[in-house]
Each structure stands twice: as C-alpha cells, then as structure tokens.
Scaffold this motif. Structure first.
Motif, short mmCIF file in Angstrom:
data_model
loop_
_atom_site.label_atom_id
_atom_site.label_comp_id
_atom_site.label_asym_id
_atom_site.label_seq_id
_atom_site.Cartn_x
_atom_site.Cartn_y
_atom_site.Cartn_z
N ASP A 5 -19.49 29.61 -34.58
CA ASP A 5 -19.67 30.76 -33.69
C ASP A 5 -18.65 31.87 -33.88
OD1 ASP A 5 -17.41 29.57 -32.64
OD2 ASP A 5 -18.33 28.99 -30.74
N GLY A 6 -17.70 31.70 -34.80
CA GLY A 6 -16.71 32.74 -35.04
C GLY A 6 -15.60 32.81 -34.02
N GLN A 7 -15.62 31.92 -33.02
CA GLN A 7 -14.56 31.92 -32.01
C GLN A 7 -13.25 31.43 -32.63
OE1 GLN A 7 -14.75 32.74 -28.69
NE2 GLN A 7 -16.94 33.14 -28.57
N LEU A 8 -12.13 31.97 -32.16
CA LEU A 8 -10.84 31.48 -32.61
C LEU A 8 -10.71 29.99 -32.28
CD1 LEU A 8 -8.43 34.39 -31.62
CD2 LEU A 8 -9.09 33.71 -33.93
N ASP A 9 -10.19 29.24 -33.24
CA ASP A 9 -10.03 27.80 -33.10
C ASP A 9 -8.62 27.52 -32.59
OD1 ASP A 9 -9.65 25.04 -33.44
OD2 ASP A 9 -10.93 24.97 -35.21
N GLY A 10 -8.50 27.26 -31.30
CA GLY A 10 -7.18 27.09 -30.69
C GLY A 10 -6.38 25.96 -31.30
N ALA A 11 -7.03 24.83 -31.58
CA ALA A 11 -6.32 23.70 -32.16
C ALA A 11 -5.78 24.03 -33.54
CB ALA A 11 -7.24 22.48 -32.23
N SER A 12 -6.57 24.74 -34.34
CA SER A 12 -6.12 25.13 -35.67
C SER A 12 -4.93 26.06 -35.60
CB SER A 12 -7.28 25.79 -36.44
OG SER A 12 -6.91 26.06 -37.78
N LEU A 13 -4.95 26.99 -34.66
CA LEU A 13 -3.82 27.91 -34.48
C LEU A 13 -2.56 27.17 -34.08
CD1 LEU A 13 -5.78 30.79 -32.80
CD2 LEU A 13 -4.19 31.14 -34.69
N VAL A 14 -2.68 26.19 -33.19
CA VAL A 14 -1.52 25.41 -32.77
C VAL A 14 -0.93 24.65 -33.95
CG1 VAL A 14 -0.78 23.43 -31.38
CG2 VAL A 14 -2.21 25.20 -30.36
N ARG A 15 -1.78 24.04 -34.77
CA ARG A 15 -1.29 23.29 -35.94
C ARG A 15 -0.59 24.22 -36.92
NH1 ARG A 15 -6.39 20.56 -35.29
NH2 ARG A 15 -7.35 21.94 -36.85
N LEU A 16 -1.17 25.41 -37.14
CA LEU A 16 -0.57 26.36 -38.06
C LEU A 16 0.81 26.79 -37.59
CD1 LEU A 16 -0.69 28.43 -40.44
CD2 LEU A 16 -1.75 30.02 -38.82
N VAL A 17 0.91 27.19 -36.34
CA VAL A 17 2.19 27.66 -35.81
C VAL A 17 3.23 26.53 -35.84
CG1 VAL A 17 3.34 28.45 -33.71
CG2 VAL A 17 1.19 29.51 -34.44
N THR A 18 2.81 25.31 -35.53
CA THR A 18 3.74 24.18 -35.58
C THR A 18 4.26 23.97 -36.99
OG1 THR A 18 2.57 23.09 -33.75
CG2 THR A 18 4.01 21.71 -35.11
N GLY A 19 3.38 24.05 -37.99
CA GLY A 19 3.81 23.90 -39.37
C GLY A 19 4.77 24.98 -39.81
N LEU A 20 4.50 26.22 -39.40
CA LEU A 20 5.39 27.33 -39.74
C LEU A 20 6.73 27.19 -39.03
CD1 LEU A 20 2.78 30.22 -39.63
CD2 LEU A 20 4.04 29.48 -41.65
N ALA A 21 6.70 26.75 -37.78
CA ALA A 21 7.95 26.55 -37.04
C ALA A 21 8.81 25.48 -37.71
CB ALA A 21 7.64 26.17 -35.59
N ASP A 22 8.18 24.45 -38.26
CA ASP A 22 8.93 23.42 -38.99
C ASP A 22 9.62 24.03 -40.22
OD1 ASP A 22 8.18 21.45 -37.22
OD2 ASP A 22 6.54 20.69 -38.46
N LEU A 23 8.92 24.92 -40.91
CA LEU A 23 9.52 25.59 -42.07
C LEU A 23 10.75 26.39 -41.66
CD1 LEU A 23 6.69 27.09 -44.33
CD2 LEU A 23 8.35 25.34 -44.93
N VAL A 24 10.60 27.17 -40.59
CA VAL A 24 11.72 28.00 -40.13
C VAL A 24 12.88 27.11 -39.69
CG1 VAL A 24 12.44 29.68 -38.39
CG2 VAL A 24 10.21 29.91 -39.48
N ALA A 25 12.58 26.01 -39.00
CA ALA A 25 13.63 25.10 -38.54
C ALA A 25 14.39 24.48 -39.71
CB ALA A 25 13.03 24.00 -37.66
N SER A 26 13.73 24.37 -40.88
CA SER A 26 14.39 23.81 -42.05
C SER A 26 15.28 24.84 -42.75
CB SER A 26 13.33 23.29 -43.04
OG SER A 26 12.68 24.36 -43.71
N GLY A 27 15.26 26.07 -42.24
CA GLY A 27 16.10 27.11 -42.81
C GLY A 27 15.40 28.04 -43.77
N GLN A 28 14.06 27.95 -43.86
CA GLN A 28 13.31 28.77 -44.80
C GLN A 28 12.68 29.96 -44.07
OE1 GLN A 28 10.80 26.47 -47.59
NE2 GLN A 28 11.61 24.66 -46.57
N PRO A 29 13.07 31.17 -44.41
CA PRO A 29 12.45 32.35 -43.79
C PRO A 29 10.99 32.46 -44.23
CG PRO A 29 13.89 33.02 -45.60
CD PRO A 29 14.11 31.54 -45.40
N CYS A 30 10.12 32.82 -43.28
CA CYS A 30 8.69 32.87 -43.55
C CYS A 30 8.10 34.22 -43.18
CB CYS A 30 7.95 31.79 -42.73
SG CYS A 30 8.35 30.12 -43.21
N ILE A 31 7.10 34.60 -43.93
CA ILE A 31 6.25 35.73 -43.58
C ILE A 31 4.82 35.20 -43.53
CG2 ILE A 31 5.29 37.94 -44.34
CD1 ILE A 31 7.97 38.54 -45.68
#
Length: 255
Positions: free
Chosen positions: A18-44
């Motif tokens: 249906d093209g609706q934003l997938d909330g669970a997918s967004l949460v997983r993505l942000v969590t993965g990126l936050a882990d990268l930042v916490a490891s000391g790696q700057p992200c864009i």
C-alpha cells in the motif's frame, strides 16, 4: 574517521502492498545506524521515502506518473519522514539534519564547495546524523541527480567516505539464474549485466541503478556494499568487513 554513507530506498522504508511507511523497518534502520555511531563511526544517511510517504498521506494507490503529482507527494511526505526520523533517532540521544539537494549542487563549483563545507561542519557534531534526499519537490529532469543510489555515490565521493552501503530489499547481487548472492566482486565491470528487471510498486530505482552507483563509487576509490535493508542490524558487521552482503572492491588510483 571517514564517514560511512548509508542509502536506503523506498522499497525498504514502505510496504509494497500500500505504499505506507513501514514503522518496524524504520525502527530497525535507525537502531542499526545508532549502533554504528555508538561504535565511533560518523554516518550520513541518504534516504528515499518522501514521495512514498506523500503517496500514502494523500491517499493515492500508486506512484503518480505526472511530475506535479510526484512533487506534491514529495512536499507532503518529506516533512512527515523527517519528523519520524527525528523522533526515532532522539531515542538514542541523536539529532538529525536535513539536507535537500539537486544536481546543480554538484555541477556548480561554488554550490558544491558550500555543500562540502556544510557536511564538514556537521561532522564536527558527533550526535548529528545528516539525512540527505534529492529535493524532489523542485527537481525536474534538468535539475535531477537521477535517483538516490546515484546521489549517495556522489555524496560519498564528496565527503571522501570510507564505505558506501546501498540497502536494498534483497541480500545482495545475484547472478542470472541463481538465488545465491555474490559475496565479493573485484571488478564491477564484470557484473554490470547482472541487473534484474523489477522493482517495488512505489520504488524508483532498481539493481541497474545500484550497479551504476557502485561503479561511480568504486571508481572514486570507495568500497561499496549492497545489503538487505530489512536486516540493518548487520550494519556494524558490514562496516567491519563482515556480514552477509555483496562487497565491491574499490579501485586503486592509477600511479
């Protein structure tokens, strides 16, 4: 430390039904990126999804064919998408910065320099995640970068990234007549014809677009990965040279 640039497409961020934003997918993505930042790696983060978010917000049932409708969807959807990112990253003590671009921001030397200065300045705030998208509400054909796969490769080149990760809805690049991914590609030229037809109903790019971006990035000396955006918990492993994905070797500069 050099940046890791992560690109995520509409096919990962939205439900194909249906093209609706997938909330669970967004949460997983942000969590993965936050882990990268916490490891000391700057992200864009180069994020699609504005048009897809606008499609659902405006009650449309398919990707619009006309430019004004797509631009209207982008205008409505971009603010919604950024609000969601702001709230999700805030759970990890991170802030977001929105950067909307057109092709002229890369073609014009003065604008390219200002963009570089902006991203360099933002990198001095380790708790800020720049979120980049094409300015789809104004980027008609002559102003368009192309798609966000290509945009992410150009951003990676601009900032001198150490790694570009293209998150797709599959685990990596598969050869024709096979369901097993290729885990390492030394020469991108040898696999350019491996792109398969097909993309999500609300998506813009596809594997051909990703391989075009890969070629641009590896030719710029940037290692590039295609990985499954539905499994972003692997981002930290991928950044460390591990993880289940297709990894493309950067080309060494000629002597």
């Amino acid at each position: 430390m050099k940046h890791t640039v992560v690109k995520v497409g509409t096919g990962v961020l939205t439900r194909d039904s249906d093209g609706q934003l997938d909330g669970a997918s967004l949460v997983r993505l942000v969590t993965g990126l936050a882990d990268l930042v916490a490891s000391g790696q700057p992200c864009i983060l180069v994020s699609s999804g504005a048009v897809g978010a606008g499609i659902s917000e405006l009650g449309l049932d398919s990707y619009p064919n006309d430019v004004p409708s797509r631009q209207a969807c982008a205008a409505v959807g971009q603010s919604r998408l950024m609000h969601i990112y702001q709230n999700l990253f805030g759970n990890f003590g991170l802030r977001v910065a929105q950067v909307l671009l057109t092709a002229d921001d890369f073609r014009d030397d003065a604008r390219r320099a200002r963009l570089s200065d902006t991203l360099t300045r933002l990198s001095q705030f380790p708790d800020v995640i720049p979120i980049i998208n094409e300015n789809d509400s104004v980027a008609v054909e002559e102003l368009s970068v192309g798609d966000n796969d290509v945009l992410s490769a150009r951003v990676a080149n601009l900032v001198g990234a150490r790694l570009l990760v293209l998150l797709s809805n599959i685990d990596g690049l598969m050869p024709p007549e096979s369901d097993q991914i290729i885990e390492y590609v030394n020469d991108v030229e040898s696999v350019l014809d491996y792109a398969r037809a097909g993309k999500g109903r609300f998506s813009i790019g596809g594997m051909a677009s990703k391989l075009k971006a890969v070629k641009y990035a590896v030719d710029s000396g940037i290692e590039t990965v295609i990985a499954n955006g539905r499994k972003p918990s692997h981002l930290l492993d991928i950044s460390e040279g591990k993880g289940y994905c297709t990894r493309f070797a950067a080309r060494k500069p000629k002597a």
